[in-house]
Design a protein around this motif. Structure first.
Motif, short mmCIF file in Angstrom:
data_model
loop_
_atom_site.label_atom_id
_atom_site.label_comp_id
_atom_site.label_asym_id
_atom_site.label_seq_id
_atom_site.Cartn_x
_atom_site.Cartn_y
_atom_site.Cartn_z
N ALA A 76 0.83 -1.21 0.00
CA ALA A 76 0.00 0.00 0.00
C ALA A 76 0.87 1.26 0.00
N LYS A 77 1.87 1.31 0.87
CA LYS A 77 2.71 2.51 0.96
C LYS A 77 3.59 2.68 -0.27
N VAL A 78 4.13 1.59 -0.80
CA VAL A 78 4.97 1.68 -2.00
C VAL A 78 4.13 2.15 -3.18
N ALA A 79 2.90 1.66 -3.29
CA ALA A 79 2.02 2.09 -4.39
C ALA A 79 1.77 3.59 -4.33
N GLU A 80 1.56 4.13 -3.12
CA GLU A 80 1.35 5.58 -2.97
C GLU A 80 2.58 6.35 -3.45
N ASP A 86 8.74 9.40 -9.37
CA ASP A 86 9.32 8.55 -10.41
C ASP A 86 10.22 7.47 -9.80
N ARG A 87 10.13 7.27 -8.49
CA ARG A 87 10.95 6.28 -7.79
C ARG A 87 10.32 4.89 -7.90
N THR A 88 11.18 3.90 -8.01
CA THR A 88 10.76 2.50 -7.97
C THR A 88 11.38 1.89 -6.72
N LEU A 89 10.54 1.32 -5.87
CA LEU A 89 11.01 0.75 -4.61
C LEU A 89 10.96 -0.77 -4.65
N ASP A 90 11.83 -1.38 -3.88
CA ASP A 90 11.91 -2.84 -3.82
C ASP A 90 11.05 -3.33 -2.65
N VAL A 91 9.88 -3.88 -2.97
CA VAL A 91 8.93 -4.34 -1.95
C VAL A 91 9.56 -5.42 -1.07
N SER A 133 7.47 2.25 7.31
CA SER A 133 7.90 3.61 6.94
C SER A 133 9.41 3.77 7.08
N ASP A 134 9.95 3.26 8.19
CA ASP A 134 11.40 3.31 8.38
C ASP A 134 12.12 2.53 7.27
N ALA A 135 11.57 1.39 6.91
CA ALA A 135 12.17 0.56 5.86
C ALA A 135 12.14 1.29 4.51
N ILE A 136 11.06 1.98 4.24
CA ILE A 136 10.95 2.75 2.99
C ILE A 136 11.99 3.87 2.99
N GLN A 137 12.12 4.57 4.10
CA GLN A 137 13.11 5.64 4.18
C GLN A 137 14.52 5.10 3.96
N GLN A 138 14.80 3.94 4.55
CA GLN A 138 16.10 3.29 4.38
C GLN A 138 16.32 2.93 2.90
N ASP A 144 20.83 1.00 -3.41
CA ASP A 144 21.79 -0.01 -3.85
C ASP A 144 22.80 -0.29 -2.75
N PHE A 145 22.29 -0.49 -1.54
CA PHE A 145 23.16 -0.68 -0.39
C PHE A 145 24.06 -1.90 -0.54
N PHE A 146 23.54 -2.95 -1.19
CA PHE A 146 24.31 -4.17 -1.42
C PHE A 146 24.35 -4.46 -2.92
N PRO A 147 25.16 -3.74 -3.68
CA PRO A 147 25.14 -3.91 -5.14
C PRO A 147 25.59 -5.29 -5.62
#
Length: 185
Positions: A76-80, A86-91, A133-138, A144-147
């Protein structure tokens, strides 16, 4: 552990654990040919299973209700965010990050799962929302914390299954021993 040793252990104990059963299956599936000793051991095991001298311990089936709650909140939060930027987040990353900071809510029955869901909705919804929310902010701060890492879905499925199976088997022995001790109390 070899088939012969597993069978000897099962005959001595009077039971075949899920870990032992999985190891016998793994050996049989990966060996190009079994030895006479292995066939004889398997024959002894079958006979003991048929007579009841050895019983197969059931596999425990359970779910972590927290996973579905975190995943719903994450989606739900990632969809918002993705709808307005234009960001794509990793669920998967976000859910895993949040789950590692939340208590598990395991259940073995549908009634237990419903109880855990109700409990979470009463007591943990704010904590779940905060951790997501904290995870999204991170994730936004370090996408790309672990490329160099390789996603689970990008490896050979048989290798992933083997790794997860080995890990679960190793932990299952500890969990079963702990549960046995707890039931003795």
């Amino acid at each position: 552990m070899s088939i012969v040793k597993i069978v000897e252990q099962a005959l001595a104990d009077g039971y075949l654990t899920p870990v032992m059963e999985a190891e016998v299956g793994r050996i049989c599936n990966t060996a190009s040919e079994l030895s006479i000793e292995e066939y004889m051991a398997l024959d002894r095991l079958m006979g003991a299973l048929l007579t009841g001298d050895v019983v197969v311990l059931p596999r425990k089936q359970f779910i972590n209700v927290m996973e579905e709650l975190v995943l719903s909140e994450t989606i739900a939060k990632v969809a918002e965010i993705e709808a307005t930027t234009d960001r794509t987040l990793d669920v998967g990353d976000i859910a895993a990050y949040a789950l590692n900071r939340l208590p598990p809510l395991y259940a073995t029955t549908e009634e237990g799962a419903n109880f855990q869901r109700a409990r979470a909705k009463e007591q943990l919804l704010d904590l779940i929302a905060k951790q997501v929310s904290d995870a999204i902010q991170q994730n936004l701060a370090h996408p790309d914390f672990f490329p160099e890492r390789q996603l689970l879905g990008k490896t050979d499925p048989k290798e992933v299954l083997s790794q997860v199976s080995t890990l679960l088997e190793a932990y299952a022995q500890n969990i079963e021993a702990t549960e046995d001790k707890a039931s003795d109390l």
